[in-house]
Design a protein around this motif. Structure first.
Motif, mmCIF file in Angstrom:
data_model
loop_
_atom_site.group_PDB
_atom_site.id
_atom_site.type_symbol
_atom_site.label_atom_id
_atom_site.label_comp_id
_atom_site.label_asym_id
_atom_site.label_seq_id
_atom_site.Cartn_x
_atom_site.Cartn_y
_atom_site.Cartn_z
ATOM 1 N N LEU A 33 0.489 -1.553 0.027
ATOM 2 C CA LEU A 33 -0.061 -0.431 -0.219
ATOM 3 C C LEU A 33 0.908 1.643 -0.049
ATOM 4 C CD1 LEU A 33 -2.586 -0.830 2.623
ATOM 5 C CD2 LEU A 33 -2.715 -0.993 0.364
ATOM 6 N N HIS A 34 0.466 2.120 -0.432
ATOM 7 C CA HIS A 34 1.000 3.850 -0.950
ATOM 8 C C HIS A 34 -0.412 4.343 -0.643
ATOM 9 C CE1 HIS A 34 5.168 1.921 -1.315
ATOM 10 N NE2 HIS A 34 4.448 1.039 -2.736
ATOM 11 N N SER A 35 -0.091 5.923 -0.303
ATOM 12 C CA SER A 35 -1.159 6.558 -0.514
ATOM 13 C C SER A 35 -0.445 7.496 -0.966
ATOM 14 C CB SER A 35 -1.657 7.379 0.888
ATOM 15 O OG SER A 35 -2.626 7.660 1.013
ATOM 16 N N TYR A 49 3.922 13.245 -1.130
ATOM 17 C CA TYR A 49 3.788 12.233 0.145
ATOM 18 C C TYR A 49 3.595 11.323 -0.308
ATOM 19 C CZ TYR A 49 5.629 16.928 2.312
ATOM 20 O OH TYR A 49 5.647 18.057 3.217
ATOM 21 N N CYS A 50 4.007 10.486 0.056
ATOM 22 C CA CYS A 50 3.564 9.099 0.714
ATOM 23 C C CYS A 50 2.980 8.982 1.684
ATOM 24 C CB CYS A 50 4.983 8.143 0.237
ATOM 25 S SG CYS A 50 3.390 5.854 0.554
ATOM 26 N N THR A 51 1.600 8.937 1.510
ATOM 27 C CA THR A 51 1.183 8.879 3.260
ATOM 28 C C THR A 51 0.747 7.594 3.736
ATOM 29 O OG1 THR A 51 -1.124 9.544 2.641
ATOM 30 C CG2 THR A 51 0.519 11.227 4.370
ATOM 31 N N GLU A 52 1.576 6.480 3.135
ATOM 32 C CA GLU A 52 0.042 5.200 3.512
ATOM 33 C C GLU A 52 2.073 4.138 4.096
ATOM 34 O OE1 GLU A 52 -3.231 3.666 4.127
ATOM 35 O OE2 GLU A 52 -1.332 2.878 5.684
ATOM 36 N N TYR A 53 2.347 4.144 5.116
ATOM 37 C CA TYR A 53 3.158 3.906 5.322
ATOM 38 C C TYR A 53 3.588 2.083 4.753
ATOM 39 C CZ TYR A 53 7.276 0.886 8.227
ATOM 40 O OH TYR A 53 7.842 0.733 8.382
ATOM 41 N N CYS A 54 5.380 2.310 4.215
ATOM 42 C CA CYS A 54 5.305 1.282 2.651
ATOM 43 C C CYS A 54 6.792 0.692 3.637
ATOM 44 C CB CYS A 54 4.937 1.805 1.544
ATOM 45 S SG CYS A 54 6.261 3.153 1.236
ATOM 46 N N GLY A 55 7.097 1.193 4.814
ATOM 47 C CA GLY A 55 8.547 -0.132 4.850
ATOM 48 C C GLY A 55 9.844 1.280 4.712
ATOM 49 N N ASP A 104 11.760 3.058 3.104
ATOM 50 C CA ASP A 104 12.001 4.566 3.262
ATOM 51 C C ASP A 104 10.665 5.479 2.249
ATOM 52 O OD1 ASP A 104 15.163 4.879 2.852
ATOM 53 O OD2 ASP A 104 15.018 3.896 1.018
ATOM 54 N N HIS A 105 9.705 5.254 3.510
ATOM 55 C CA HIS A 105 8.281 5.179 3.980
ATOM 56 C C HIS A 105 8.811 6.790 3.459
ATOM 57 C CE1 HIS A 105 4.318 6.798 4.937
ATOM 58 N NE2 HIS A 105 5.059 7.104 5.520
ATOM 59 N N SER A 106 9.467 7.315 4.336
ATOM 60 C CA SER A 106 10.063 9.041 3.991
ATOM 61 C C SER A 106 10.635 9.679 3.876
ATOM 62 C CB SER A 106 10.038 9.353 6.225
ATOM 63 O OG SER A 106 11.305 9.106 5.888
ATOM 64 N N LYS A 107 11.079 8.904 2.845
ATOM 65 C CA LYS A 107 12.056 9.463 1.196
ATOM 66 C C LYS A 107 11.526 9.055 0.186
ATOM 67 C CE LYS A 107 16.071 9.562 3.393
ATOM 68 N NZ LYS A 107 17.166 8.642 3.809
ATOM 69 N N MET A 108 10.006 8.749 0.226
ATOM 70 C CA MET A 108 8.679 8.327 -0.849
ATOM 71 C C MET A 108 8.243 9.650 -1.687
ATOM 72 S SD MET A 108 6.604 5.372 -1.548
ATOM 73 C CE MET A 108 5.814 5.283 -3.304
ATOM 74 N N LEU A 109 8.998 10.378 -2.048
ATOM 75 C CA LEU A 109 8.203 12.190 -1.938
ATOM 76 C C LEU A 109 8.641 12.607 -4.097
ATOM 77 C CD1 LEU A 109 10.175 13.964 0.590
ATOM 78 C CD2 LEU A 109 8.368 12.727 0.630
HETATM 79 CU CU1 CUA Z 1 4.797 4.359 -0.207
HETATM 80 CU CU2 CUA Z 1 4.476 5.195 1.832
#
Ligand code: CUA
Ligand code: HEA
Ligand code: HEA
Ligand SMILES: [Cu+2]
Lengths: 400, 341, 584
Positions: A167-169, A202-208, A210-215
């Motif tokens: 999942l991503h968002s 932003y990606c706002t669904e936790y995805c592992g 580098d979630h916080s770098k999925m910009l």
């Molecule tokens: Cu993709 Cu969080």
């Protein structure tokens, strides 16, 4: 609502003192840059004002009672002459919040439903989310972008999104839109940007990891600049010098192959690209019918140069199926321009300079001294496909 | 039920009332204790029903989305064994109810006999379940990714006879057949989870990895190739005579006809394994409950034989009976859901 | 642990003989009644089990708190200060999972509830004492599984365990299965506790105590237990499905196998939304006691408060979809969930206003429990009102999965539920340990916690509405987030300091605290009628029940340093008026 909204607006619309860089944002909300944003902000302000009201009243009463009725020094025994219940009062504070929440609900819902449906004229972008990057395809222009997506201002834009793994968002605060992205499904999100600029996505669904770098960035351009940029992106390979073609192919074209061909040597639906060039050049490949590639390459044979074989595999994949594979690759004839095919061939050839053993992209590969004569392939290849730059179909097929 | 202690033995002697030996010191009288026990049991049973309820919802959602999987899968279940098990459980429920009635009348011998019969029912159920499970495991009709692992385990797979082989060799030449084979393989692949494009090879310690094979991109690829599961004889055939994945049915009169392992059946619905997944989960959880029920009944039997119960105190038998009925009722739902429809 | 040698029962014969006139000097209480480790580990006494829960839960809270401080410290700068991405993901996951499953769900019911509830009901124990002990050990086993998860590869899924991330062995870390197993077991601990309380409340009330003469704390525990019993099994089966999915790849939630990840979210929130009321309802019960006792005022609108607990419990089952407004569920479904979500706000509002009205014309002691009580009113109002922003469809789309949500649920979970728990600990501390803590230290620590808490989480509302996503180990530099993160982090240090102070003076009180009277605050419910700490069997005789919120019948006794029955009113149990306070 609109009255309350404007009251709220005046109450709340001062600039955020803490954030010097965000010029247009308010204390609560970031800069607003879509047609949806003002509405969301109004609803937000409406609830916020109500909350201020209740919070302030409750706090004042609380503090007042706490002080007024505090236990005095030396007082040890208590009279209790307060009321024990009061049905009218209690019904009041049951019903008043009830009416208020019905109001809040209604306002929130009305806007929500309107905002869910994209106008049919929306400009469509297909978005693929993948740990931990974004890829944006513009089917109308045959353009693929990664890390930044360019959209026109003043026109509804619809993201048709899917995920390659978990999942991503997709969240763009300035547009007040958000939508989860689910593997194996398509989800939609639309907005109409109101002012040109660059906005954070932003990606706002936790995805592992580098979630916080999925910009990514959303670049909103006026219509004419948008057209211009798309045109440029669609044909950029035409003007690229040859030593930039391999990286161009890896960055812009390989994503269409990636679901079937790996870069790290692992086998998927199709053979890995890793070592493919060597296998081809040495003629090691064996086909389903038992023939070896080495028998087919050479002057006067089916493929004068190894490059011809790769070119053929992209454009007429079914003619030679490699042993142990099902031959599921679609033809890319008509989808790729001749120079793009060349770029892909060169990508295979210099792949080991661009990716490491694990298939990870090397930051700035050294491609300055490509073998001389790499343009020959182009010369020897017959021209296929028309030259209309904009009809490239971007539906990335499954390779084989 | 064993977790519900109706009978806490407090290690001290502050009681001011004359309690019956089975009565905990915190109860006013045995009626209060009995009612509390019963209430507790009903609450416990409602949690049990909710526990299964989750699985029933999962079943409903799955079935609504993919009815074909369930229609296909239920062919592999044997209604005979299932029906027999239903009868066994119903009978045991009856003997359990009789045990409760007899204990109310104080006929403790009859209670013991009924409990023994109930225990036989529980045992019989598990034996039959064992036979069924064994069959499935033998045939490779396994849940989840294990389903893909040994299609050759199906003992019904029989080599082609001479004629069949010739027919196949001829068929191999036909391009159509080839595409059927690829279709089967592509389908198989499409059922495997795709490795994310940038998936890394799993390097954590094996203890931490869960099942190997289906997510590790390397292994996955190997298992995703049909050939990897098939015995050499089959691979040979695939290569020589094309992809005819049909197998010869042994037509000799004294052998039954069998279904193919689904993997050898190109007609199977996508994700046929799901049927077996949910079948094993639901019947497995139910089986665990039967085993627990058996333990409870054994415990009740021991207490009965020791003379712990009488017509004015048989709460544990009553509660144990309730539990057993619930286990029975759940099966009554499972049986048609899997075997019949 | 709490024993002081000179207090051990020396003279068993006096004890055996004494019922009413038990000599005051010989302290036979539940702490000293039997000794030795075994007498604790195998005890079926609800008070000892409650105390063991209390110690364990607080231990887990400190563990979760340390993870919280690590998380906060990491976020001081945009690129992170002390951790890598994976470590951060583990830190917030373990923080959330520990706080939810190990701390806040068992906090009030299993520790305070176990200790106080039977005494409040005039019972000698809970209905099923051995089941009670069993559920405590289930808690321990569950906790061990969580610890195991940390060492078998770690856990990085978030406390929500969303699929397909959590079921993909390639993505999530190896601790997923142990953690799921742990949560499953903890779920059963919670179910058994709930069952036990339901039966206790139904069957063990003393003769005169009708439903509407029961104190409000049991009411809220009752509502909580209903949720525990009805919702937790669904969590159990969901977690079991997740384990099977991860171990066998059955494909129920995995889209690659034709499964549906959104189905998992429905399953998960079907439990986890009611679970948030499992957290808050007992806390509200505590608050009802704190506010009325320390305002020395009859609770206002008793039946509205009691019914609102039940209403919250019922509605809580119907709103889970508000966590999934952006998940792609259908618009109509979202609208329905949004509508029902608001209905929960009404009973909450009723409670807030009734508590305020209780303070009206009261005699309010500014002691630590009351400070926690008043803090609750302030904090819960913020937490609840921001719940409205989230329940509203249009705004939730913007706010979902940002720090606004983080701030909301810390306001309700940490600021309301957990601080009410801490307040309750102070309120019943004299009862449980027989010692008074240092009141000034208590006020000081409350101040640190209250201020620190608000600084930490108020700033997160702005952070969230400005767009900062949650579960981010790093964040963009130019979005203006850093200043809020810094404020938040410094606030959390102040709060941490407050908890350290709390721990110090509470532990110190065990050794040097003043001896607690039976009724230090002037409470009327039955637990204040037995000695502090209570004797082994609570009440030798069934106590007589009165209006448990009528405080005018009590008066201060200089001799006891506590409250006793007024000398000019005859005691309902008929014993002579003046000395009837410990009425056994
Ligand atoms: Cu993709 Cu969080
Ligand atoms: C103790 C726990 C607790 C409590 C009590 C609540 C209470 C409420 N919560 Fe909260 N919530 C959580 C814990 C809790 N929540 C958690 C843990 C999450 C996130 C989980 C995760 O994603 O990790 C969450 C997330 C969450 C969401 C999802 C957000 C998202 O992810 O997008 C929503 C949306 O509707 C919501 C709404 C509400 C509402 C309406 C209430 C209401 O019950 C509040 C009612 C109270 C009041 C309204 C205040 C008192 C009333 C007055 C002062 C009178 C005036 C009132 C009116 C005018 C109505 N919560
Ligand atoms: C009851 C539940 C509860 C409680 C009490 C808390 C308490 C705290 N939480 Fe928690 N939190 C959650 C439940 C809770 N949290 C949940 C469910 C999540 C979501 C997780 C997820 O997304 O999956 C979350 C997520 C979460 C985040 C978001 C992480 C992210 O999304 O990236 C943050 C960030 O600030 C945070 C901070 C804090 C802080 C500072 C406290 C403080 O209040 C803690 C105070 C306690 C202490 C400070 C302990 C005292 C101990 C000491 C002081 C020891 C000191 C020792 C030394 C200093 C050596 N929490
Ligand atoms: Cu919720």
């Amino acid at each position: 609502m609109s009255f309350l909204g404007s009251v709220a607006g005046t109450l709340l619309a001062f600039n955020d003192p803490l954030v010097p860089t965000s010029g247009q944002g308010t204390f609560w909300m970031p800069e607003s840059a879509s047609t949806q944003a003002p509405f969301v902000d109004h609803v937000f302000d409406f609830i916020t004002v109500l909350s201020y009201f209740f919070q302030i009243v409750i706090t004042i009463v609380l503090v007042w009672f706490a002080i007024r009725y505090r236990k005095r020094k030396g007082q040890v025994n208590f009279e209790d002459d307060g009321p024990v219940h009061n049905t009218a009062l209690e019904l009041t504070w049951t019903l008043v919040p009830l009416f208020l929440v019905v109001g809040i609900f209604y306002v929130g819902m009305a806007g929500f439903l309107d905002l869910r449906r994209a106008p049919s004229s929306a400009y469509e972008v297909s978005v693929t989310a993948q740990k931990w990057s974004w890829s944006f395809d513009h089917p109308e222009y045959g353009v693929n972008q990664a890390g930044v997506v360019t959209v026109p201002v003043g026109r509804p834009v619809e993201f048709l999104m899917t995920s390659a793994d978990v999942l991503h968002s997709c969240f763009v605060p300035a547009f007040r839109v958000k939508q989860d992205i689910i593997p194996g499904r398509y989800s939609r999100l639309w907005f109409e940007a109101t002012k040109p600029g660059v906005y954070q996505l932003y990606c706002t669904e936790y995805c592992g990891t580098d979630h916080s770098k999925m910009l990514a960035l959303v670049e909103v351009l006026p219509e004419d600049q948008f057209q211009e940029t798309m045109g440029k992106l669609a044909t950029e390979y035409m003007d690229l010098p040859e030593q930039d073609l391999p990286t161009y192919a890896l960055d812009r074209l390989y994503n269409r192959c990636s679901s079937c061909h790996s870069l790290d040597g692992s086998t998927a639906v199709g053979p890995s690209f890793k070592g493919l060039w060597d296998r081809t050049a040495n003629g090691e490949t064996v086909f389903k019918d038992g023939r070896r590639l080495s028998d087919m390459i050479g002057p006067g044979k089916e493929f004068p140069e190894p490059e011809d074989y790769i070119r053929d595999s992209i454009l007429v994949p079914q003619s030679h199926i490699v042993q142990n594979y099902a031959g599921a690759m679609p033809s890319f004839q008509g989808q790729l321009k001749e120079r793009q095919v060349l770029a892909l061939v060169l990508m295979m050839k210099y792949l080991d300079r661009m990716v490491d053993d694990q298939g990870n992209r090397i930051e700035s590969p050294d491609l300055n001294e490509l073998d001389p004569g790499m343009g020959e392939v182009e010369a020897s290849a017959p021209e296929i496909g028309d030259e209309n730059e904009f009809d490239a179909v971007a539906t990335a097929g499954k390779g084989g | 039920m064993s977790q519900l202690d109706i009978n806490p033995a407090h290690g001290h002697d502050h009681d001011h009332h004359d309690h019956l030996p089975h009565q905990g010191h915190h109860w006013r009288d045995s009626k209060q204790q009995f009612e509390a026990g019963k209430l507790g049991m009903w609450l416990f049973l409602s949690t049990e029903i909710l526990l299964f309820g989750g699985l029933f919802v999962a079943y409903a959602v799955w079935r609504a989305n993919h009815p074909e999987i369930f229609e296909y899968g239920s062919q592999f279940l044997d209604t005979f064994w299932g029906g027999l098990n239903t009868c066994v459980l119903l009978l045991s429920s009856m003997t359990m109810a009789m045990a409760v009635t007899y204990s109310a009348r104080g006929q403790m011998k009859a209670v013991a006999i009924c409990l023994v019969l109930t225990l036989f029912g529980a045992g019989g159920f598990m034996v039959i379940k064992y036979i069924e499970y064994n069959h499935k495991i033998h045939e490779g009709l396994l849940p989840g990714m294990y389903f893909y692992e040994k299609p050759e385990a199906s003992y019904m797979w029989l080599p082609l006879d001479e004629q069949g082989r010739e027919a196949e060799a001829a068929a191999a030449l036909s391009a159509e057949e080839q595409s059927a084979a690829f279709a089967a393989q592509v389908q198989l692949e499409s059922e495997m989870p795709p490795a994310p494009a940038n998936a890394e090879i799993w390097t954590k310690s094996p203890a931490a990895t869960g099942p190997e094979g289906f997510t590790d991109s390397k292994l996955k690829v190997e298992t995703s190739e049909l050939r990897a599961f098939l015995p050499d004889s089959v691979i040979g055939k695939v290569e020589n005579s094309g992809p005819l994945l049909k197998f010869a049915e042994d037509t000799s009169p004294n052998k039954e006809l069998h279904l193919a392992h689904p993997l050898q059946d190109p007609e199977r619905p996508v994700n046929a394994q799901k049927f077996f997944s949910i079948y094993f989960m639901m019947t497995g959880l139910h089986g665990i409950h039967v085993i627990v029920g058996g333990i409870v009944i054994t415990w009740l039997l021991i207490l009965t034989l020791r003379g712990r119960f009488s017509y004015d105190y048989y709460t544990p038998i009553d509660l144990g009976g309730l539990y057993w009925h619930i286990v029975d009722v759940i099966w009554i739902f499972l049986f048609p859901l899997f075997y019949l429809i | 642990m709490l024993l002081r040698p000179q207090e051990k029962v020396a003279d068993m014969t006096t004890l055996e003989a004494g019922t009413h006139e038990r000599p005051k000097l010989v302290e036979d209480n539940y702490l000293t009644h039997t000794t030795g480790l075994k007498s604790w580990l195998l005890t079926v006494d609800h008070k000892r089990i409650g105390l063991m829960y209390l110690v364990s839960v607080l231990g887990a809270f400190f563990m979760g708190g340390v993870f919280a401080l690590l998380v906060r410290t990491q976020l001081l700068t945009p690129e992170g200060t002390i951790m890598g991405q994976d470590q951060y993901n583990q830190a917030f996951t373990l923080h959330g999972a520990i706080m939810v499953f190990l701390v806040i769900i068992p906090s009030v019911p299993a520790s305070l509830g176990n200790f106080i509830l039977p005494i409040m009901l005039g019972a000698k124990d809970v209905a099923f004492p051995r089941l009670n002990l069993f559920s405590y050990y289930l808690w321990i086993i569950g906790a061990l599984f969580f610890v195991m998860a940390m060492f078998t590869g770690g856990l990085d899924t978030g406390w929500t365990f969303y699929t397909p991330y959590s079921t993909d062995t390639n993505s999530a870390m190896g601790g997923v299965i142990p953690a799921l197993t742990g949560a499953f077991i903890l779920g059963f601990a919670s179910i058994f506790t709930g069952m036990n309380f339901l039966v206790t409340i139904h069957r063990l009330r003393p003769p005169g105590m009708t439903w509407f003469r029961m104190p409000l704390f049991p009411w809220s525990i009752y509502a909580t237990s209903v949720i525990q019993v009805l919702a937790t099994p669904v969590l159990g089966i969901t977690l079991a499905l997740l384990v099977v999915e991860r171990a066998f790849g059955i494909g129920i939630f995995n889209p690659a196998l034709g499964g549906d990840p959104v189905l998992y979210q429905h399953f998960f929130w079907f439990y986890s939304h009611p679970a948030v009321y499992i957290m808050i309802l007992p806390a509200m019960g505590v608050i009802s006691e704190l506010i009325s006792v320390h305002s020395h005022r009859h609770i206002f609108g008793y039946s509205f408060i009691a019914w609102s607990s039940i209403a919250i419990a019922v509605f809580s089952f119907l709103v889970w979809g508000h966590h999934m407004f952006t998940s792609g569920q259908s618009g109509l479904v979202s609208v329905i969930f949004s509508a029902i979500t608001f209905s929960v706000a009404i009973p909450s509002a009723v409670k807030i206003f009734n508590w305020l009205a209780t303070m009206y014309k009261g005699t309010i002691s500014w002691n630590t429990p009351m400070l926690y009580g008043m803090g609750f009113l302030f904090i819960f109002t913020i937490g609840g009102l921001t719940g409205l922003h989230l329940g509203t469809l249009a705004t939730d789309v913007h706010l979902h999965d940002t720090y606004f949500v983080v701030a909301h649920f810390h306001y309700v979970m940490m600021g309301s539920a957990l601080l009410a728990f801490i307040g309750g600990i102070h309120h019943w501390w004299p009862k449980m340990t027989g010692k008074m803590y240092n009141e000034n230290a208590g006020r000081f620590a409350w101040f640190l916690v209250f201020v620190g808490f608000n600084v930490t989480f108020l700033s997160q509302f702005m952070l969230g509405s400005q767009g900062m996503p949650r579960r981010y180990a790093t964040y963009p530099e130019d979005a203006g987030f850093q200043i809020y993160h810094m404020i938040s982090t410094y606030g959390s240090y102040v709060m941490g300091l407050g908890f350290v102070v709390t721990a110090i003076y509470l532990v110190a009180s065990l050794f040097s605290g003043r001896k607690a009277p039976a009724n230090p605050w002037g409470g009327r419910s039955l637990e204040w009628q037995c000695a502090s700490p209570p004797p082994w069997d609570n009440f030798a005789e069934q106590p007589v029940v009165g209006d448990c919120y009528d405080f005018t019948v009590l008066e201060w006794s200089e001799k006891e340093q506590g409250y006793v029955w007024r000398s000019d009113i005859p005691h309902p149990d008929g014993s002579p008026a003046a000395e009837s306070e410990g009425s056994h």
